[in-house]
Write a protein that holds these residues in place. Structure first.
Motif, short mmCIF file in Angstrom:
data_model
loop_
_atom_site.label_atom_id
_atom_site.label_comp_id
_atom_site.label_asym_id
_atom_site.label_seq_id
_atom_site.Cartn_x
_atom_site.Cartn_y
_atom_site.Cartn_z
N THR A 4 0.85 -1.18 0.00
CA THR A 4 0.00 0.00 0.00
C THR A 4 0.90 1.24 0.00
OG1 THR A 4 -0.05 0.16 2.41
CG2 THR A 4 -1.76 -1.21 1.36
N PHE A 5 0.29 2.40 -0.18
CA PHE A 5 1.01 3.67 -0.16
C PHE A 5 1.81 3.82 1.15
CE2 PHE A 5 1.24 8.27 0.71
CZ PHE A 5 1.86 8.70 -0.45
N GLY A 6 1.12 3.62 2.27
CA GLY A 6 1.78 3.78 3.58
C GLY A 6 2.90 2.78 3.82
N SER A 8 4.74 1.38 1.59
CA SER A 8 5.86 1.76 0.72
C SER A 8 6.71 2.85 1.36
CB SER A 8 5.34 2.23 -0.63
OG SER A 8 6.37 2.85 -1.36
N ILE A 9 6.06 3.90 1.87
CA ILE A 9 6.79 5.01 2.48
C ILE A 9 7.56 4.51 3.69
CG2 ILE A 9 6.58 7.34 3.47
CD1 ILE A 9 5.56 6.78 0.42
N SER A 26 5.33 -1.88 -6.64
CA SER A 26 4.49 -0.96 -5.86
C SER A 26 5.31 -0.17 -4.85
CB SER A 26 3.37 -1.73 -5.16
OG SER A 26 3.88 -2.75 -4.32
N GLU A 27 6.37 -0.76 -4.29
CA GLU A 27 7.21 -0.03 -3.32
C GLU A 27 7.82 1.20 -3.97
OE1 GLU A 27 11.44 -0.66 -0.99
OE2 GLU A 27 10.16 -2.42 -1.28
N TRP A 29 6.98 2.71 -7.02
CA TRP A 29 6.07 3.67 -7.64
C TRP A 29 5.27 4.47 -6.62
CZ3 TRP A 29 7.47 5.36 -11.96
CH2 TRP A 29 8.13 4.54 -12.86
N TRP A 30 4.89 3.87 -5.48
CA TRP A 30 4.24 4.66 -4.42
C TRP A 30 5.22 5.69 -3.88
CZ3 TRP A 30 -0.57 5.14 -4.56
CH2 TRP A 30 -1.47 4.08 -4.66
N TRP A 31 6.49 5.30 -3.75
CA TRP A 31 7.52 6.23 -3.26
C TRP A 31 7.65 7.41 -4.22
CZ3 TRP A 31 10.20 7.38 0.95
CH2 TRP A 31 11.33 8.18 0.83
N LEU A 33 5.42 8.61 -6.26
CA LEU A 33 4.23 9.44 -6.11
C LEU A 33 4.32 10.30 -4.85
CD1 LEU A 33 1.40 10.21 -7.17
CD2 LEU A 33 0.50 8.36 -5.74
N PHE A 34 4.76 9.70 -3.73
CA PHE A 34 4.91 10.42 -2.46
C PHE A 34 5.89 11.59 -2.61
CE2 PHE A 34 7.81 10.59 1.30
CZ PHE A 34 6.97 11.28 2.16
#
Length: 156
Positions: A4-6, A8-9, A26-27, A29-31, A33-34
């Motif tokens: 998830t987004f969280g 990953s961050i 996902s790790e 690409w969410w990073w 985006l963040f």
């Protein structure tokens, strides 16, 4: 499964300088985006606090010579961003040094994006377990590597 987004961050910050192992798509690409979103917000904050705003008929533009918050954030996220990028390359069975292909104008950046978007190798590869299916083995050289190469000896 995918992060998830969280998650990953949290993972990228907890592996701040971890250049070994693998990272699923996902790790990374969410990073991305963040970092992109936070940079936009912090740039607005810098402009609001330290910048100048110019208005022209039908448009407003702002700029600052003191990008304090966005600058600090950029420095704080630089190393975990590179380490995540290297772990992502490992997931596609490439050495982390390929990251520097980004220095080749245009072509390098496009190639890096394609590699980051490519599915990682199934099972274990030379850089570690499959992040989507840990402990699955297989994949690297057909040897079916497991968590330990020490043979188990039954005890009496």
């Amino acid at each position: 499964g995918p992060m998830t987004f969280g998650e990953s961050i949290k993972t990228c910050f907890s592996k701040y300088v971890t250049f070994s192992g693998r990272a699923q798509r996902s790790e990374v690409w969410w990073w991305v985006l963040f970092v992109f979103g936070a940079n936009i917000v912090l740039t607005w904050v810098d402009i609001a606090l330290f910048g100048t705003t110019e208005t022209a008929p039908g448009s407003i533009s702002g700029s600052t010579d003191m990008p304090i918050f966005s600058g600090i954030f950029g420095l704080a996220t630089l190393v975990p961003g590179i380490s995540g990028a290297v772990r992502r390359l490992h997931d596609t069975d490439r050495v982390g040094w390929w990251y520097w292909i980004v220095l080749v104008p245009l072509v390098g950046f496009i190639l890096l994006i394609v590699w980051w978007a490519t599915k990682g190798t199934d099972g274990t590869n030379r850089f570690g377990d499959d992040p989507l299916n840990p402990g699955a083995g297989g994949g690297y050289g057909g040897e079916g590597l497991t968590a330990s190469s020490i043979p188990s000896v039954p005890r009496e």
